[in-house]
Design a protein around this motif. Structure first.
Motif, short mmCIF file in Angstrom:
data_model
loop_
_atom_site.label_atom_id
_atom_site.label_comp_id
_atom_site.label_asym_id
_atom_site.label_seq_id
_atom_site.Cartn_x
_atom_site.Cartn_y
_atom_site.Cartn_z
N ASN A 27 -21.13 28.11 -24.25
CA ASN A 27 -20.50 26.81 -24.50
C ASN A 27 -19.91 26.28 -23.20
O ASN A 27 -18.73 25.94 -23.12
CB ASN A 27 -19.41 26.94 -25.56
CG ASN A 27 -19.95 27.40 -26.90
OD1 ASN A 27 -20.32 26.59 -27.75
ND2 ASN A 27 -19.97 28.71 -27.10
N LEU A 28 -20.74 26.17 -22.18
CA LEU A 28 -20.26 25.78 -20.86
C LEU A 28 -19.71 24.36 -20.89
O LEU A 28 -20.37 23.43 -21.39
CB LEU A 28 -21.39 25.86 -19.84
CG LEU A 28 -21.89 27.25 -19.47
CD1 LEU A 28 -23.08 27.15 -18.52
CD2 LEU A 28 -20.78 28.06 -18.83
N PRO A 29 -18.51 24.15 -20.36
CA PRO A 29 -18.00 22.77 -20.24
C PRO A 29 -18.77 22.02 -19.17
O PRO A 29 -19.43 22.62 -18.31
CB PRO A 29 -16.53 22.98 -19.83
CG PRO A 29 -16.50 24.31 -19.18
CD PRO A 29 -17.56 25.14 -19.85
N LYS A 30 -18.68 20.73 -19.21
CA LYS A 30 -19.39 19.90 -18.23
C LYS A 30 -18.89 20.21 -16.83
O LYS A 30 -17.68 20.29 -16.59
CB LYS A 30 -19.19 18.42 -18.56
CG LYS A 30 -19.95 17.48 -17.63
CD LYS A 30 -19.74 16.04 -18.02
CE LYS A 30 -20.51 15.11 -17.08
NZ LYS A 30 -20.29 13.68 -17.42
N ASP A 31 -19.84 20.42 -15.90
CA ASP A 31 -19.50 20.71 -14.50
C ASP A 31 -18.55 21.89 -14.40
O ASP A 31 -17.53 21.83 -13.69
CB ASP A 31 -18.88 19.48 -13.82
CG ASP A 31 -19.85 18.30 -13.77
OD1 ASP A 31 -21.05 18.55 -13.66
OD2 ASP A 31 -19.38 17.16 -13.85
N PHE A 32 -18.89 22.98 -15.11
CA PHE A 32 -18.03 24.15 -15.06
C PHE A 32 -17.94 24.68 -13.63
O PHE A 32 -18.85 24.48 -12.81
CB PHE A 32 -18.53 25.23 -16.01
CG PHE A 32 -19.60 26.12 -15.43
CD1 PHE A 32 -19.26 27.37 -14.93
CD2 PHE A 32 -20.92 25.71 -15.37
CE1 PHE A 32 -20.23 28.19 -14.40
CE2 PHE A 32 -21.89 26.52 -14.84
CZ PHE A 32 -21.55 27.77 -14.35
#
Length: 516
Positions: free
Chosen positions: A424-429
């Protein structure tokens, strides 16, 4: 002496003493600890058995998961972090899962429309110098031609290698290349390949493999890192019961040891540890050092907790030595969370002074104002919340909260937050976590309300007993441990956990033993 020097060894030895005490029939607060361990175990049996289910393998991808000894180091969920790169935009054009084991990468950055020069993940895998490794993956694209070159990127830079591309099904290719690790190649970033041109607009990449050998073998799924329900339940219960054994063992020691001897050996162990850390700092020309611990933050946290224990057992005079030692540990480790806890420890020390508090308070206030006005004097310690490390914590907390919302009662499973984050990677991790960098959010994410309730029940019960005994220094030590876990997650690390239960056991574990 082992507590600040090798805290894991100390906890193990103290636990053995605790076992002996239990055999002798001395079980202080056994019901409380047993209940906490039981509640956490039950919750883990109701947590999801697995977070990730692998899609069906296509006919051209033969699965030999149960054959041979070659291990694939790349987990299929690792490809969730695939993205493009060019020198102007840097990271961008994140891969989109297609649901069949492939991830789609755009040839051009979606925002700038600049062509991506490289496609990669940010995962690192260990290498052994002298061994040959092969990267391979399956590829689809929408053009007539796609020219790629696999590169092995290590601490010593890019190592592009001759790249093979073999058709295994209509429109599907297996791409691979090999490299022999050199001295200094500690780890490898994989998968990683360069864009050499073609007429495609997107690439579909899937079923990646990193293995020891000169040619790719049949695909094997990499380890997911997931633990079974029983393993997670045991991990929680053993952690709680180990804390109880340390607590019990310290209660036994309390009858025979004087506090001044305990404090003396604590300071000796801390001095040896910090001496080794200073040697590391100078000998390796590092900005941060870790001493005998696995990483720098743990060194800072261990030093602060050891100093807090010295203050509790030795009083304000000896406590000043511990405070100075903790300050040195914070400086060489560069841990900003430990630095904030050090300030709190300084206030505890000031409160313990029999007289002169006002002048110490005034002096510390002027120093705090000076550091607030000129934070650059503190170097990394003055960069609270402004660099990528601080920003990444916000992303960890966001995903941890999402894990709690999806599994509010039992969480995603003890130790499973890193995998949940990866899925569930956040945007621009910014980076991959090993934990959520916050005690409460970690417990919520991995154990839900059941685990948090168990932990709070333990905390409130212990604090109540400390209040009854008017053991304010021990309460301050517990507060110090909680403070260290607002921006980090080290509560169950032996350097924090062990010091905490030594302090609590010194006050509450001193029971009257029966004599035969």
């Amino acid at each position: 002496m082992l507590l600040p020097l090798q805290p894991t060894w100390f906890v193990a030895l103290a636990g053995i003493v605790g076992v002996w005490c239990v055999i002798q029939g001395h079980r202080p607060m056994a019901g409380l600890f047993g209940l906490i361990a039981f509640l956490g175990m039950v919750g883990q049996f109701f947590a999801p058995a697995s977070l990730y289910s692998m899609p069906a393998l296509p006919a051209y991808v033969k699965n030999l998961a149960s054959e041979g000894e070659v291990q694939n180091l790349i987990r299929l969920p690792d490809l969730n972090a695939l993205h493009g790169w060019n020198n102007i935009d840097e990271r961008g054009g994140w891969a989109v899962p297609q649901g069949d084991g492939f991830w789609r990468l755009p040839r051009y950055n979606p925002q700038s429309r600049r062509e991506q020069l490289e496609f990669l993940t940010d995962h690192q895998y260990p290498l052994e110098p002298g061994r040959t490794y092969t990267q391979s993956f399956y590829l689809r694209h929408d053009g007539q031609q796609a020219n790629l070159q696999i590169t092995f990127f290590t601490y010593q830079g890019h190592h592009p290698v001759p790249t093979q591309m073999n058709m295994v099904a209509p429109g599907v290719y297996r791409v691979w290349g090999s490299y022999t690790a050199r001295e200094g190649d500690v780890s490898l970033r994989a998968i990683d390949f360069l864009n050499q041109g073609g007429d495609f607009t997107y690439l579909d990449v899937g079923w990646a493999q990193l293995e020891v050998g000169t040619v790719p073998t049949a695909y094997r799924p990499g380890p997911t890192g997931e633990l079974s329900n029983f393993q997670r339940a045991w991990a929680w219960a053993s952690q709680i019961m180990l804390g109880w054994l340390v607590f019990t063992g310290v209660g036994f020691w309390r009858r025979y040891l004087e506090a001044r001897w305990v404090v003396g050996f604590l300071l000796l162990g801390l001095a040896i540890h910090l001496g080794y850390a200073l040697w590391q700092l100078q000998d390796h020309n590092l900005e941060r050092t870790w001493g005998f611990t696995p990483q720098p933050n743990l060194l800072g946290h261990t030093a602060v907790m050891s100093a807090g224990l010295v203050l509790m057992l030795g009083g304000w005079r000896v406590g000043l030595l511990g405070l100075l030692g903790a300050g040195l540990g914070v400086v060489v480790s560069g841990s900003r969370t430990a630095f904030l806890a050090l300030l709190v420890l300084g206030m505890f020390w000031m409160w313990s002074l029999p007289r002169g508090r006002r002048w110490v308070f005034i002096t510390m206030s002027f120093l705090a104002l000076a550091f607030w006005r000129w934070p650059e004097v503190l170097g990394r310690l003055g960069q609270l919340g402004v660099d990528s490390s601080g920003q990444s914590r916000l992303q960890f907390w966001q995903v941890a909260w999402e894990a709690f919302l999806q599994h509010p009662w039992f969480g995603v499973g003890w130790g499973h937050f890193p995998l949940f984050f990866q899925m569930n990677l956040p945007k621009d991790f910014i980076e991959f976590p090993t934990h959520a960098h916050n005690l409460l959010l970690s417990l919520l994410a991995e154990g839900g309300l059941v685990l948090v309730g168990a932990y709070l029940f333990l905390t409130l019960a212990v604090l109540y007993k400390l209040v009854v005994h008017k053991a304010w220094p021990a309460m301050a030590l517990w507060g110090l441990a909680l403070g260290l876990n607002i921006l980090d997650y080290t509560f169950f690390y032996a350097g924090v956990f062990g010091s905490l239960w030594v302090g609590v056991g010194w006050v509450l574990g001193n029971v009257q033993y029966r004599r035969e």
